[in-house]
Design a protein around this motif. Structure first.
Motif, short mmCIF file in Angstrom:
data_model
loop_
_atom_site.label_atom_id
_atom_site.label_comp_id
_atom_site.label_asym_id
_atom_site.label_seq_id
_atom_site.Cartn_x
_atom_site.Cartn_y
_atom_site.Cartn_z
N UNK A 208 -36.72 -31.84 -102.10
CA UNK A 208 -37.22 -32.61 -100.96
C UNK A 208 -37.88 -31.69 -99.95
N UNK A 209 -37.28 -30.51 -99.72
CA UNK A 209 -37.85 -29.57 -98.77
C UNK A 209 -39.23 -29.10 -99.23
N UNK A 210 -39.37 -28.82 -100.52
CA UNK A 210 -40.66 -28.39 -101.05
C UNK A 210 -41.68 -29.52 -100.96
N UNK A 211 -41.24 -30.73 -101.23
CA UNK A 211 -42.12 -31.89 -101.14
C UNK A 211 -42.58 -32.08 -99.69
N UNK A 212 -41.66 -31.94 -98.74
CA UNK A 212 -42.01 -32.06 -97.33
C UNK A 212 -43.02 -30.99 -96.91
N UNK A 213 -42.85 -29.77 -97.42
CA UNK A 213 -43.79 -28.70 -97.11
C UNK A 213 -45.17 -29.05 -97.65
N UNK A 214 -45.23 -29.65 -98.82
CA UNK A 214 -46.52 -30.04 -99.40
C UNK A 214 -47.17 -31.15 -98.59
N UNK A 215 -46.37 -32.06 -98.09
CA UNK A 215 -46.91 -33.14 -97.25
C UNK A 215 -47.52 -32.53 -95.98
N UNK A 216 -46.83 -31.59 -95.39
CA UNK A 216 -47.32 -30.93 -94.18
C UNK A 216 -48.60 -30.16 -94.48
N UNK A 217 -48.62 -29.45 -95.60
CA UNK A 217 -49.79 -28.67 -95.98
C UNK A 217 -51.00 -29.59 -96.22
N UNK A 218 -50.77 -30.72 -96.87
CA UNK A 218 -51.86 -31.68 -97.09
C UNK A 218 -52.37 -32.21 -95.75
N UNK A 219 -51.47 -32.51 -94.84
CA UNK A 219 -51.88 -32.99 -93.51
C UNK A 219 -52.71 -31.94 -92.78
N UNK A 220 -52.36 -30.67 -92.95
CA UNK A 220 -53.12 -29.59 -92.31
C UNK A 220 -54.53 -29.49 -92.90
N UNK A 221 -54.63 -29.63 -94.21
CA UNK A 221 -55.94 -29.60 -94.86
C UNK A 221 -56.81 -30.75 -94.35
N UNK A 222 -56.24 -31.94 -94.31
CA UNK A 222 -56.97 -33.11 -93.83
C UNK A 222 -57.35 -32.96 -92.36
N UNK A 223 -56.48 -32.35 -91.57
CA UNK A 223 -56.75 -32.16 -90.14
C UNK A 223 -57.97 -31.26 -89.93
N UNK A 224 -58.10 -30.23 -90.75
CA UNK A 224 -59.26 -29.35 -90.62
C UNK A 224 -60.53 -30.12 -90.98
N UNK A 225 -60.45 -30.89 -92.05
CA UNK A 225 -61.59 -31.74 -92.42
C UNK A 225 -61.96 -32.66 -91.26
#
Length: 143
Positions: free
Chosen positions: A20-37
């Motif tokens: 779950x922790x790794x999945x949460x980190x991936x969700x955060x990372x995806x949000x960061x990528x989208x935020x830059x876009x």
């Protein structure tokens, strides 16, 4: 052999929490990528506008005089227009290749994919900002 349920429960809980922790980190990372876009996407129209203005200014200079100085300015304006076009194209190339669903990937593969996408979208952002800065300097320079 007697199976003890408590250690199995603890093991299950630890494994579940780590996934779950790794999945949460991936969700955060995806949000960061989208935020830059999302941060640089509004600049796309500005890139096209600047490209057109740079090309118009270059055309105007070519018609005015044929000195070496104006030839150099024309080349610089056209190079800046090309960087605007390349930055514009770079955004859409990145957007077309970006995958937002990761059903067939492990959490580790998703993390690696998103880290790669972070680098790519950062490059797109850098290209856009650089093109805008360069075009702004050239368009606002005294002719």
């Amino acid at each position: 052999m007697k199976v003890r349920p408590f250690p199995l429960f603890v093991l299950f809980f630890v494994l579940q929490f780590s996934c779950t922790a790794e999945k949460d980190e991936n969700v955060i990372l995806k949000e960061q990528v989208i935020a830059i876009h999302d941060e640089v996407m509004p600049e796309i129209g500005t890139l096209r506008s600047r490209q057109k203005k740079l090309e118009e200014k270059a055309d105007s200079l070519m018609q005015e005089a044929g000195t070496q100085e104006s030839d150099g300015q024309v080349q610089e304006l056209l190079a800046a227009a090309q960087s605007c076009e390349a930055a514009y194209d770079g955004m859409f190339v990145w957007m077309r290749q970006f995958e937002s669903e990761y059903e067939d990937m492990t959490e580790e593969e998703v993390r690696m994919y998103l880290e790669d996408q972070m680098q790519k979208v950062e490059r797109v952002k850098q290209d856009i900002q650089s093109a805008l800065t360069r075009s702004d300097a050239l368009l606002n320079a005294n002719p």
